[in-house]
Motif scaffolding. Structure first.
Motif, PDB file in Angstrom:
ATOM      1  N   ARG A   1       0.844  -1.196   0.000  1.00 48.52           N
ATOM      2  CA  ARG A   1       0.000   0.000   0.000  1.00 48.52           C
ATOM      3  C   ARG A   1       0.881   1.249   0.000  1.00 48.52           C
ATOM      4  O   ARG A   1       1.725   1.417   0.883  1.00 48.52           O
ATOM      5  CB  ARG A   1      -0.907  -0.021   1.229  1.00 48.52           C
ATOM      6  CG  ARG A   1      -1.921   1.136   1.286  1.00 48.52           C
ATOM      7  CD  ARG A   1      -3.065   0.777   2.232  1.00 48.52           C
ATOM      8  NE  ARG A   1      -2.562   0.469   3.556  1.00 48.52           N
ATOM      9  CZ  ARG A   1      -2.511   1.353   4.567  1.00 48.52           C
ATOM     10  NH1 ARG A   1      -2.924   2.597   4.377  1.00 48.52           N
ATOM     11  NH2 ARG A   1      -2.073   0.977   5.755  1.00 48.52           N
ATOM     12  N   VAL A   2       0.706   2.077  -1.021  1.00 42.86           N
ATOM     13  CA  VAL A   2       1.414   3.355  -1.070  1.00 42.86           C
ATOM     14  C   VAL A   2       0.531   4.398  -0.403  1.00 42.86           C
ATOM     15  O   VAL A   2      -0.649   4.549  -0.759  1.00 42.86           O
ATOM     16  CB  VAL A   2       1.712   3.767  -2.529  1.00 42.86           C
ATOM     17  CG1 VAL A   2       2.378   5.145  -2.566  1.00 42.86           C
ATOM     18  CG2 VAL A   2       2.605   2.727  -3.203  1.00 42.86           C
ATOM     19  N   VAL A   3       1.087   5.115   0.586  1.00 39.39           N
ATOM     20  CA  VAL A   3       0.318   6.094   1.358  1.00 39.39           C
ATOM     21  C   VAL A   3       0.906   7.477   1.174  1.00 39.39           C
ATOM     22  O   VAL A   3       2.057   7.639   0.727  1.00 39.39           O
ATOM     23  CB  VAL A   3       0.302   5.722   2.859  1.00 39.39           C
ATOM     24  CG1 VAL A   3      -0.355   4.361   3.064  1.00 39.39           C
ATOM     25  CG2 VAL A   3       1.714   5.712   3.432  1.00 39.39           C
ATOM     26  N   SER A   4       0.136   8.478   1.505  1.00 38.77           N
ATOM     27  CA  SER A   4       0.603   9.859   1.404  1.00 38.77           C
ATOM     28  C   SER A   4       1.586  10.160   2.519  1.00 38.77           C
ATOM     29  O   SER A   4       1.700   9.427   3.516  1.00 38.77           O
ATOM     30  CB  SER A   4      -0.583  10.817   1.495  1.00 38.77           C
ATOM     31  OG  SER A   4      -1.194  10.702   2.787  1.00 38.77           O
ATOM     32  N   ALA A   5       2.319  11.271   2.369  1.00 40.80           N
ATOM     33  CA  ALA A   5       3.290  11.662   3.392  1.00 40.80           C
ATOM     34  C   ALA A   5       2.595  11.945   4.722  1.00 40.80           C
ATOM     35  O   ALA A   5       3.131  11.638   5.792  1.00 40.80           O
ATOM     36  CB  ALA A   5       4.071  12.891   2.931  1.00 40.80           C
ATOM     37  N   GLU A   6       1.392  12.537   4.652  1.00 44.53           N
ATOM     38  CA  GLU A   6       0.662  12.833   5.888  1.00 44.53           C
ATOM     39  C   GLU A   6       0.290  11.544   6.621  1.00 44.53           C
ATOM     40  O   GLU A   6       0.452  11.433   7.846  1.00 44.53           O
ATOM     41  CB  GLU A   6      -0.612  13.632   5.561  1.00 44.53           C
ATOM     42  CG  GLU A   6      -0.357  15.038   5.035  1.00 44.53           C
ATOM     43  CD  GLU A   6       0.072  15.025   3.580  1.00 44.53           C
ATOM     44  OE1 GLU A   6      -0.024  13.951   2.919  1.00 44.53           O
ATOM     45  OE2 GLU A   6       0.536  16.083   3.099  1.00 44.53           O
ATOM     46  N   GLU A   7      -0.211  10.570   5.881  1.00 46.62           N
ATOM     47  CA  GLU A   7      -0.571   9.305   6.531  1.00 46.62           C
ATOM     48  C   GLU A   7       0.666   8.591   7.037  1.00 46.62           C
ATOM     49  O   GLU A   7       0.633   7.960   8.101  1.00 46.62           O
ATOM     50  CB  GLU A   7      -1.335   8.412   5.550  1.00 46.62           C
ATOM     51  CG  GLU A   7      -1.843   7.117   6.184  1.00 46.62           C
ATOM     52  CD  GLU A   7      -2.650   6.273   5.229  1.00 46.62           C
ATOM     53  OE1 GLU A   7      -3.035   5.149   5.618  1.00 46.62           O
ATOM     54  OE2 GLU A   7      -2.891   6.723   4.088  1.00 46.62           O
ATOM     55  N   ALA A   8       1.759   8.695   6.282  1.00 42.23           N
ATOM     56  CA  ALA A   8       2.994   8.043   6.716  1.00 42.23           C
ATOM     57  C   ALA A   8       3.470   8.614   8.036  1.00 42.23           C
ATOM     58  O   ALA A   8       4.051   7.895   8.861  1.00 42.23           O
ATOM     59  CB  ALA A   8       4.071   8.205   5.650  1.00 42.23           C
ATOM     60  N   ALA A   9       3.264   9.922   8.262  1.00 46.99           N
ATOM     61  CA  ALA A   9       3.716  10.539   9.503  1.00 46.99           C
ATOM     62  C   ALA A   9       3.008   9.931  10.704  1.00 46.99           C
ATOM     63  O   ALA A   9       3.583   9.818  11.790  1.00 46.99           O
ATOM     64  CB  ALA A   9       3.468  12.047   9.447  1.00 46.99           C
ATOM     65  N   THR A  10       1.755   9.530  10.502  1.00 45.00           N
ATOM     66  CA  THR A  10       1.010   8.915  11.619  1.00 45.00           C
ATOM     67  C   THR A  10       1.441   7.468  11.844  1.00 45.00           C
ATOM     68  O   THR A  10       1.155   6.892  12.887  1.00 45.00           O
ATOM     69  CB  THR A  10      -0.498   8.931  11.338  1.00 45.00           C
ATOM     70  OG1 THR A  10      -0.778   8.106  10.209  1.00 45.00           O
ATOM     71  CG2 THR A  10      -0.975  10.355  11.042  1.00 45.00           C
TER      72      THR A  10
END
Length: 649
Positions: free
Chosen positions: A180-189
């Motif tokens: 799953r590729v996630v956005s930078a914002e989601e990755a921060a969480t």
């Protein structure tokens, strides 16, 4: 040209239909390596951001006392030919447009473990993968990857063995990896990314070398080798170097060229030379027809390369002849060619028959003749070719295609040379009674070849496991040889008054008559060995009695097998040794779909025949060889008897 395309499509359809129908049956009942090896594929993290790197672990978890070959087996000479060992391989299948890019050329393989195995004459050290062996596949994620789920498939090839036998190999076992590729914002969480399996994943990936990312980005090209064992000389060539690739292609081409000198192909060469001689007055047309025949040869070998690269379980060309429908199809194909060559197409036959009439002055005839010559070569192998082809089987698909294309080009080369220089063949008879007689006689001999293939195929359909196959078709083969000789002798007296030619060709006709009679008698007579035909129960019973077992793997279509029988096993010294008490001659006949026989062949780590093994009463292999001498067989029998005597004390 459309007719030529339809003919090629017909043959390729026959080839792949045979695999689709019979290939499945061939695999039934065989012990599969997956029963002893559990393959798991998992990424380090389930969620990543665009532009990141992701290692994927491919874990081979072996049952106790079992192992698989390494990705580049180094086979001691005591263990036989290296081309019989199925290298462990990992391939990838990525959907088009995926932002995930696996790098299989940079796979980090586990460290091998040295064990003692007894595949050959005596136990030797051999490097394998065992236990929980983990290979790491580097994957990069595109910097512009959109958020979402993406998948690709990992295809694993391997063969499970214990210390003295192997199971049927698994080729192209498919495992799907989803990331799953996630956005930078989601990755921060998520911190550094979601762990695929917490602490267990961290322990698995602790052995991953992160330095590979720098190598990938720098454009480094890793070493990728093909191992060879040629006439006892073991060496390896790096296919990523120009020199290594050229040498592999050269050896494959030389092997293809030498196929023309094998008994399978040699008889048809005079037919094509005579056909080219008819066109010798027109150099351009002669070259075009020769090139068309070469295209037919290359097309067939390219089809074999495609099968090797894409059909699971197809690893050797002589596997084709274990499928009776294919063998019958080859015989029917040759028979139609032979009927046309004899000039019998004046009889009205179905329309499709005329599509493959072997007229040397037509492009479709030359193309089909090339396919036929290539088909005839499949029961035979030639020096260099086997090593190159076996190496290609274990490499990436494009390498298999290149090698088999080179084999086809090498086989086609003599015909291109003859077509380019028609003066080499212009002295052959072009027209007239002599030319027609040669075509008729060669056509009758091709009918004998057709009878051989059709007879072998029909026998394979009806053979019963544990019973000898019928050899009655040899009377038809021999009878056609006798007919060809009689026709040659009689027609020679009709078309020439020359005493010298009458004596010469009548003598040749008499030789055909004697040869045909001998063939029919020789291959239908009881041999000097009282064979016990293999079943698992018969083999176990022989060992329980304390017998030494000499086991021969053979088939009616295997000409090399018959030659070895005649030259080695049917000699007085060997037959006398096999008559001794406590020695059993056991034959594993693979003429048809012999499931238990094929399972036994796989269990002794082989995929091709001929093969001879001498077992001691404890089931261990004292000798195993593809080609062997009288002294080797006698020595192995005596060694097995001595080992048995020591064990009984």
């Amino acid at each position: 040209m459309p007719t030529m395309h339809r003919t090629a499509l017909l043959l390729l359809s026959l080839l792949f239909l045979t695999f689709a129908v019979d290939g499945h049956a061939f695999a039934q009942g065989l012990s599969n390596s997956s029963s002893r090896v559990d393959v798991r594929v998992a990424p380090e993290r389930d969620a990543v951001v665009a532009g990141s790197d992701l290692p994927v672990a491919v874990t081979f978890d072996h049952d106790e006392h079992w192992h698989i070959h390494t990705h580049a087996p180094v086979v001691p000479t005591e263990l036989g030919s290296a081309d019989m060992y199925i290298a462990t391989a990992i391939e990838v299948d990525v959907p088009e447009g995926s932002p995930l890019t696996p790098h299989p050329q940079f796979i980090q393989w586990p460290d091998p473990v040295t064990i003692e195995v007894a595949f050959g004459v005596r136990p030797v050290d051999y490097d394998v993968y065992e236990g929980e062996a983990v290979a790491f596949l580097p994957v990069t994620v595109a910097s512009d990857a959109e958020p979402g789920e993406y998948s690709f498939d990992v295809l694993a090839t391997y063969q499970a063995c214990d210390d003295n036998s192997c199971l049927m190999p698994v080729r192209g076992e498919r495992h799907t990896v989803t990331v799953r590729v996630v956005s930078a914002e989601e990755a921060a969480t998520l911190g550094s990314g979601e762990a695929a399996d917490g602490e267990a994943a961290a322990a698995v990936f602790a052995g991953f070398d992160v330095g590979v990312w720098e190598r990938i980005r720098s454009g480094d090209v890793p070493v990728e080798v093909v191992a060879f064992d040629l006439f006892g000389l073991a060496f390896a060539l790096d296919i990523n170097t120009v020199t290594g690739l050229l040498l592999i292609v050269l050896m494959a081409g030389v092997g293809g060229f030498l196929l023309n000198l094998t008994p399978c192909v040699l008889p048809v060469i005079p037919i094509k030379i005579m056909g080219l001689s008819q066109m010798a007055g027109s150099r351009g047309r002669c070259l075009a027809l020769g090139a068309t025949m070469a295209a037919g040869i290359i097309s067939f070998w390219l089809a074999i390369g495609i099968a090797v690269a894409s059909v699971s379980g197809f690893l050797a060309t002589n596997q084709l002849f274990q499928y009776p429908l294919f063998t019958i199809g080859v015989g029917a194909f040759i028979a139609i060619m032979a009927i046309g060559m004899c000039g019998l197409f004046t009889v009205r036959l179905p329309r499709f028959v005329y599509m493959i009439e072997p007229r040397h002055d037509s492009f479709h005839g030359s193309y089909v003749f090339g396919i036929m010559a290539a088909v005839l070569s499949t029961p035979c192998t030639a020096p260099f070719m086997g090593a190159a082809a076996a190496g290609a089987v274990t490499q990436r698909p494009d390498m298999a295609l290149i090698v088999f294309l080179a084999i086809g080009a090498g086989m086609a080369m003599p015909y291109l040379v003859l077509a380019a220089f028609p003066k080499l063949v212009e002295k052959m008879p072009r027209t007239g009674p002599a030319s027609e007689l040669i075509k008729q006689v060669m056509g009758m001999l091709m009918l004998a070849a057709a009878a051989y293939f059709i007879g072998t195929g029909i026998t394979g359909l009806f053979v019963v496991e544990g019973e000898p196959p019928s050899n009655a078709y040899w009377w038809v083969v021999g009878g056609l040889g006798v007919a060809a000789g009689a026709w040659l002798a009689w027609r020679t007296f009709r078309i020439t008054p020359s005493l010298g030619r009458r004596v010469a060709f009548a003598g040749l006709g008499l030789a055909f008559i004697l040869a045909g009679s001998h063939i029919a008698w020789h291959f239908t007579r009881p041999g000097p060995i009282e064979w016990v035909y293999y079943t698992p129960d018969r083999f176990e019973q022989a060992l329980e009695r304390g017998d030494v077992v000499m086991m021969e793997f053979t088939a009616n279509w295997c000409l090399n097998c018959k030659a070895l029988e005649e030259a080695v096993l049917y000699t007085d010294r060997v037959t006398e040794a096999l008559r001794q008490p406590g020695v059993v001659a056991m034959k594993v006949d693979l003429t048809g779909n012999n499931e238990s026989g094929n399972a036994k062949l796989a269990s002794v780590n082989r995929i091709t025949i001929p093969l001879l093994i001498v077992f001691s009463p404890d089931g261990s292999e004292v000798f195993k060889g593809d080609f062997y001498t009288v002294d080797q067989v006698l020595g192995a029998i005596e060694e097995a008897k001595a080992a048995s005597a020591v064990a009984q004390r």
